[in-house]
Design a protein around this motif. Structure first.
Motif, short mmCIF file in Angstrom:
data_model
loop_
_atom_site.label_atom_id
_atom_site.label_comp_id
_atom_site.label_asym_id
_atom_site.label_seq_id
_atom_site.Cartn_x
_atom_site.Cartn_y
_atom_site.Cartn_z
N SER A 25 0.66 -1.30 -0.18
CA SER A 25 -0.11 0.22 -0.33
C SER A 25 0.81 1.69 0.12
N ILE A 129 -8.02 0.66 2.12
CA ILE A 129 -9.18 0.48 3.69
C ILE A 129 -9.73 -0.49 3.67
N GLY A 130 -9.55 -1.55 2.80
CA GLY A 130 -9.76 -3.24 3.46
C GLY A 130 -10.56 -3.13 2.44
N ALA A 131 -11.59 -2.11 1.24
CA ALA A 131 -12.60 -3.07 0.56
C ALA A 131 -12.24 -3.10 -0.22
N THR A 133 -13.87 -4.88 -3.72
CA THR A 133 -14.66 -4.45 -4.55
C THR A 133 -14.65 -3.38 -5.39
N ARG A 206 -13.27 5.59 9.05
CA ARG A 206 -11.89 5.05 8.98
C ARG A 206 -12.19 6.52 8.19
N MET B 339 -18.88 -11.08 -7.70
CA MET B 339 -19.62 -9.78 -7.39
C MET B 339 -18.58 -8.24 -8.14
N GLN B 340 -17.32 -8.57 -9.07
CA GLN B 340 -16.55 -8.09 -8.75
C GLN B 340 -17.06 -7.84 -10.60
N THR B 512 -12.88 -10.38 7.28
CA THR B 512 -13.24 -8.99 7.13
C THR B 512 -15.22 -8.60 7.71
N GLU B 520 -3.75 -6.98 4.52
CA GLU B 520 -2.95 -7.10 3.73
C GLU B 520 -2.55 -5.24 3.09
N SER B 521 -2.90 -4.48 3.27
CA SER B 521 -2.78 -3.48 3.16
C SER B 521 -1.80 -2.71 3.70
N ARG B 601 -17.39 -10.32 3.24
CA ARG B 601 -16.00 -9.43 3.59
C ARG B 601 -15.75 -8.72 2.22
N TRP B 602 -16.66 -8.96 0.57
CA TRP B 602 -16.54 -9.12 -0.57
C TRP B 602 -17.23 -7.45 -0.30
N THR B 603 -17.58 -6.69 0.72
CA THR B 603 -18.46 -5.38 0.21
C THR B 603 -17.74 -4.66 2.01
N LEU B 604 -17.52 -4.53 3.21
CA LEU B 604 -17.38 -4.44 3.84
C LEU B 604 -15.23 -3.75 3.77
N PRO B 605 -15.37 -2.19 3.96
CA PRO B 605 -14.30 -2.23 5.30
C PRO B 605 -13.65 -2.98 6.21
N ARG B 606 -12.56 -2.53 6.37
CA ARG B 606 -11.39 -3.11 7.70
C ARG B 606 -12.07 -1.73 8.78
N PHE B 607 -12.35 -2.99 9.34
CA PHE B 607 -11.80 -1.45 11.16
C PHE B 607 -10.82 -1.32 11.61
N ARG B 608 -10.42 -0.31 12.49
CA ARG B 608 -9.38 -0.26 12.36
C ARG B 608 -9.38 -0.54 14.16
N GLN B 611 -11.34 1.30 17.35
CA GLN B 611 -12.54 0.99 16.41
C GLN B 611 -13.42 -0.16 17.11
#
Lengths: 378, 682
Positions: A25, A129-131, A133, A206, B339-340, B512, B520-521, B601-608, B611
């Motif tokens: 990243s 951010i983790g998304a 799609t 975020r 989905m993608q 996720t 991973e990021s 998993r393939w819809t939402l971003p990740r929490f910190r 949070q």
């Protein structure tokens, strides 16, 4: 940099983390030296220079026209505006004229490239951010832009399309209709993308209030482009330092409004780019309409290109104000060329803003500034 | 004053004495309290009371069950202090018909009718009983196999036995077959060498007894022939030598009552006298038979058979687990591709479904790298620990009534505790890698999983309270096949608890939006950054199998598990096809939940990190405790009508309305983009 690594005293409470140069990243080959206490960063020091390719030095060894392919490599995500900046600077220096159709083609190609550059910026940001799609969704659109630009100039990434005195080729037959039909397709996609991720609760959590840059600070750090406008500074080279045919086109300049948090936070930086898509679509529609009324001539090659003196051109690239300063000595090669790019200044901001952020926030901050590694070092 | 003090000191003791002397306190104990079909339950009296042979019934009062009927079971007195009753199918049906498997009674009454006088013996009213009837299980099967084999005992003795009313019936006794003597009973020896039932004069005064005919007719075709005769033994077994006869009923061995074949077999294990004295009832009269104790061949002990059977079941369940993990990986990749707007894996195997094999093979062929400064032991051990932790869970997952390795009575507790092994492995892997990124991942994971265990466990605790058991089978049996009979819609608190559990399970499984340990990021790959080859492959395997486990646990505890609509568990227990159908239904529920997890998993971003911790400690833990208290209040019991109303409201408000809104929203979105041309350049 070296003193930072070796003079650093280990207090036992801090951990030095080496992020990059190979890291998914950091958007290219950038290295950060992070001092953290657990998850909370004390400082993140960017280590620029990993991608330095002496492009400005190469300019001195090339002819004015021969340098054009190298400008693609300044910012490969938005190569068309670098083409444009170099061409505009040399034209100013040599006092060359550009046919009107050429100017329109430049604007059209610039805006298409701006859209494709923002798709990478926004998609990669969502991915950081983790998304995952949204990245796939929006990169499909980038493929269409690449297809269109390939039809226009034969290349998908490093275009080498602009020339000193115009553009390389006229648009092919039927290309205009294809762009228009793609715009019809793309406009609802912008709304869909907006609903897909921008209003997502987690996404806002975020990004809102993360590393907010007030207007004064943004100006003092020399931020440009969408990063500057996100801080509420209403400045756009296309409108305020008019060049090419932009004065003939109607468009708005979106600025950050602090919708989800403070003005100039990461969410604003994100959303300004999304709104710029809409403006680019507007510009493209007008330019594609007006180009029909122009003369067929699109390229006037200067007879003798041995200018003397100095000139500077400012172009609004996807990453903001890209300025090119050229000094000529009456020979075929420039004496000195300099690129001023947006990402370089943004890098310094990261160090200032990183204190107190979390490691995950650093990734979001880098992504929100839309840094492209080759543009930092050139 | 002193006298007063003395009185006050002795008063409770006096009261206690009064109670114990009360005629109601005759019944001392009921054992065992957790019973399975085929068990014999003993009701013990404190002193000799019962008359052996009299007609006896055992009654459990005030059953805490919907329907609150007293449960009456026919019993029999085997000794003056003991009454027995069978935990048979009839009892199972009676208890099942009342809506469960658990009988909670405050008093136990034994009623006898000797010589026309009605006599009633009661337990002390303060003594609670909980009779827990388990369905047939693998252990039962093992017991049966072991009983049949009797450790080789029956074969050596030369008898076949079976449990019968009041003892063990001797079916056949192996005897030496004297052909000449046998045929000399008749005037003429049959020419064909065959003796039919009529020729043997079975049932007539001068004829062969029916039992003896049956014993000689080894292939039961109604004719004693040479074929049968050749298979008769040429010597008496020890049983025949001692005088044991077919048709005998063994009721005691060395003075101990014999209630089943296992009891009889136990007589050979206990004691060291040369002979074993069997109490036998022959034709209504008691007889004593003396059997030799020593000289039998060493047989297979029943625990070994049981262990082997468990191992077999464990193998059957564990072998497909990597396959499950692999297929879920491919499925996830296909869903994400859909989905993608991509294609996803479609090259290896039919439509790409064998991609997991290719990936696994590739990983196994990779070099197994261990960083120079890594802790050599912990680094090697960590992946296996994760593997063990997850595979143990499969032990208590009932895929149907029959397909379960061990129906532990602490199933839920076992499940929660073994999954924690995965955390240990992640911390171990992160720390021993000697890499800062791995360490960050490991630490994140430790904080995350330990925090989210709390809300997850507390929400599951509510379900255990409602059921009154931690056994996973019991929890499924307590639900119904239709959605409003599931625990999900039992009341609003279980409904909320389901979501608390589901989200916490996502966090425990590092999925996720809680995939911080392997973000991973941010961390490149987190705790498994330094792993390679086969060791690495175990981590993703565990992660994806864990999806299946999350789905299975949620399906068991909240979505009715293997229950089929309109089919009672007893009915289901008796049919192999219904077992298969139940398994299919359970699998469908699991896959539905796995799909939702993949979708998230393939819809939402990740929490910190902060949070995520806030969400757990500030919201989920208070909510889960509130739900637990609510569930406890509901477990107090509603009148049937109120209970139905609560279920209906929860089902409509929690299930139907959100589903309707969701479908409407999907339709709206579809219509909005119906005109959109997907490839404008064509």
């Amino acid at each position: 940099m070296s003193e930072l690594i070796f003079a650093y005293q280990d207090s036992g409470e801090e951990m030095t983390l080496n992020m990059g140069p190979q890291h998914p990243s950091t958007h290219g080959v950038i290295r950060f030296i992070i001092k953290t206490d657990g998850e909370i960063m004390h400082e993140a020091v960017p280590d620029v220079g990993y991608l330095h390719r002496a492009i400005e030095g190469i300019a001195e060894k090339c002819s004015y026209e021969g340098f054009m392919p190298y400008t693609d490599r300044v910012d490969y995500v938005c190569a068309m505006t670098a083409n444009h900046a170099w061409a505009a600077a040399v034209e100013k220096l040599a006092d060359a004229k550009v046919p009107e159709r050429g100017e329109y083609l430049r604007v059209i190609s610039d805006e298409l490239n701006r859209i494709s550059s923002h798709t990478v910026a926004l998609g990669a940001m969502a991915m950081d951010i983790g998304a995952t799609t949204p990245f796939m969704y929006i990169l499909r659109e980038r493929e269409y832009v690449n297809d269109l630009l390939e039809m226009l100039c034969g290349a998908r990434l490093t275009y080498n399309y602009h020339r000193v005195g115009g553009v390389g080729w006229d648009m092919p037959t039927g290309w205009r209709d294809k762009v228009l039909s793609w715009l019809d397709h793309f406009e609802p996609i912008i709304d869909e993308f907006d609903r897909l991720i921008c209003r997502n609760e987690l996404f806002i959590k975020r990004l809102a209030n993360l590393a907010a840059v007030p207007a004064a600070e943004a100006i003092s750090f020399g931020l440009v482009g969408p990063n500057l406008r996100a801080s509420g500074v209403d400045f756009d080279c296309r409108r305020d330092v008019p060049y090419s045919v932009y004065p003939k086109l109607q468009f708005n300049v979106p600025v950050g409004r602090g919708e989800m948090g403070a003005v100039g936070d990461s969410w604003d930086r994100y959303y300004v780019r999304l709104e710029e898509w809409k403006e680019s679509v507007k510009i493209l529609r007008q330019a594609l309409d007006q180009i029909q009324a122009t003369e067929p001539d699109f390229y006037t090659r200067p007879k003798k290109l041995k200018p003397k003196g100095d000139a500077m051109a400012r172009v609004e690239s996807a990453r903001g104000d890209m300025s090119v300063y050229v000094v000529g000595e009456g020979t075929t090669n420039p004496y000195r060329a300099h690129f001023r790019t947006g990402s370089f200044n943004a890098m310094k901001l990261i160090q200032a803003k990183s204190r107190g952020l979390m490691v995950a926030d650093l990734v979001a901050l880098i992504a929100s500034l839309d840094i492209v590694a080759p543009e930092i070092d050139r | 004053m002193k006298a007063m003090k003395r009185i006050s000191l002795f008063a409770p003791l006096a009261l206690l004495w009064a109670c114990s002397a009360h005629p109601d306190a005759d019944i001392r104990d009921v054992r065992p309290l957790q019973i399975e079909r085929g068990d014999k339950v003993t009701v013990e009296a404190s002193h000799p009371l019962f008359s052996v042979g009299a007609q006896t019934t055992v009654t459990f009062d005030r059953i805490v069950l919907p329907g609150g009927m007293p449960l009456t079971v026919p019993g029999r007195a085997v000794s003056p202090t003991r009454v027995l009753f069978d935990a048979d199918r009839t009892l199972e049906r009676t208890i099942g018909a009342a809506g469960g498997h658990l009988v909670q009674a405050s008093t136990v009454t034994v009623e006898q009718n000797p010589a026309g006088v009605r006599r009633v013996y009661k337990s002390a009213p303060t003594m609670p009983f909980e009779l827990d009837l388990f369905p047939g299980s693998l252990q039962k099967l093992a017991q049966g196999v072991a009983d049949k084999m009797g450790g080789g005992l029956w074969g050596w003795l030369g008898v076949t036995v079976e449990a019968s009313q009041g003892g063990v019936a001797v079916r056949t006794v192996r005897q030496r077959f004297d052909q000449a003597a046998f045929f000399s009973k008749w005037d003429t020896v049959p020419i064909d060498g065959k003796v039919s039932r009529a020729e043997a004069h079975v049932g007539q005064p001068n004829g062969l007894p029916a039992a003896e005919f049956d014993a000689l007719d080894a292939n039961h075709d109604g004719v004693i022939d040479n074929f049968d005769v050749e298979h008769q033994s040429d010597s008496d077994g020890p049983a025949a030598q001692s005088g044991l006869r077919a048709g005998d009923l063994v009721v005691s061995a060395d003075g101990r009552p014999v209630l089943g074949t296992a009891d009889l077999a136990d007589a050979w294990k206990k004691g060291d006298s040369v002979n074993i004295q069997l109490g036998v009832v022959r034709g209504g009269a008691p007889v004593t038979v003396s059997l030799p104790r020593f000289g039998r061949p060493v047989g297979v002990p029943s625990w070994l058979i049981s262990a082997l059977l468990m191992l077999l079941a464990a193998t059957i369940i564990a072998l497909p687990v990597p396959v499950i993990g692999g297929l879920i990986v491919v499925w996830e990749r296909k869903i994400s591709a859909y989905m993608q707007s991509r294609l996803g894996p479609n090259r290896v195997g039919p439509n790409g479904w064998l991609q997991w094999m290719a990936d696994g093979l590739k990983l196994i062929l990779k070099e197994d790298l261990i960083p120079k400064d890594a802790d050599p032991i912990l680094f090697r051990f960590a992946p296996y620990l994760a593997f063990i932790g997850l595979f143990l869970v499969f032990m208590v997952l009932p895929f149907s009534q029959w397909i379960i390795v061990a129906d532990l009575n602490i199933g839920l507790l076992f499940l929660l505790s073994v999954t924690s092994l995965v955390v240990v492995s992640i911390i171990m892997g992160g720390w021993s890698s000697n890499s800062k990124w791995s360490l960050l991942g490991g630490m994140r994971s430790a904080a995350q999983i330990i925090s989210y265990e709390l809300p997850a466990s507390v929400s599951l605790l509510g379900i255990a309270t409602l059921t009154g058991s931690l056994s996973t089978e019991a929890i499924v049996r307590a639900q119904g096949g239709l959605p409003w009979d599931w625990y999900l819609f039992r009341n609003p608190f279980t409904f909320v608890a389901f979501f608390v559990y589901f989200i916490s399970a996502l966090a425990e499984g590092n999925r996720t939006p809680f995939d911080l340990p392997e973000a991973e990021s941010e961390l490149v790959s987190g705790f498994n950054t330094e792993y390679s080859g086969f060791r690495f492959s175990l981590f993703p395997l565990v992660e994806w199998v864990n999806l299946f486990v999350i789905g299975a646990v949620a399906g068991l505890l909240f979505l009715g598990g293997w229950r089929i609509p309109f089919v009672s568990p007893e009915w289901q227990d008796h049919s192999g096809w219904l077992q298969l159908a139940g398994f299919g239904i359970f699998l469908a529920k699991i896959l539905a939940i796995v799909f939702v997890i993949i979708w998230i998993r393939w819809t939402l971003p990740r929490f910190r990190v902060d949070q995520m911790m806030n969400l757990c400690w500030k919201f989920f833990i208070p909510i889960s405790f509130a739900c637990f208290i609510g569930v406890l209040l509901c477990a107090w019991g509603f009148p049937p009508l109120v209970d139905k109303a609560v279920r209906a409201v929860t089902f409509i408000a929690g299930g139907c309305i959100p589903a309707f809104v969701f479908v409407q929203k999907v339709r709206l979105n579809r219509s909005r983009y119906r005109e959109l041309q997907l490839n404008p350049l064509l």
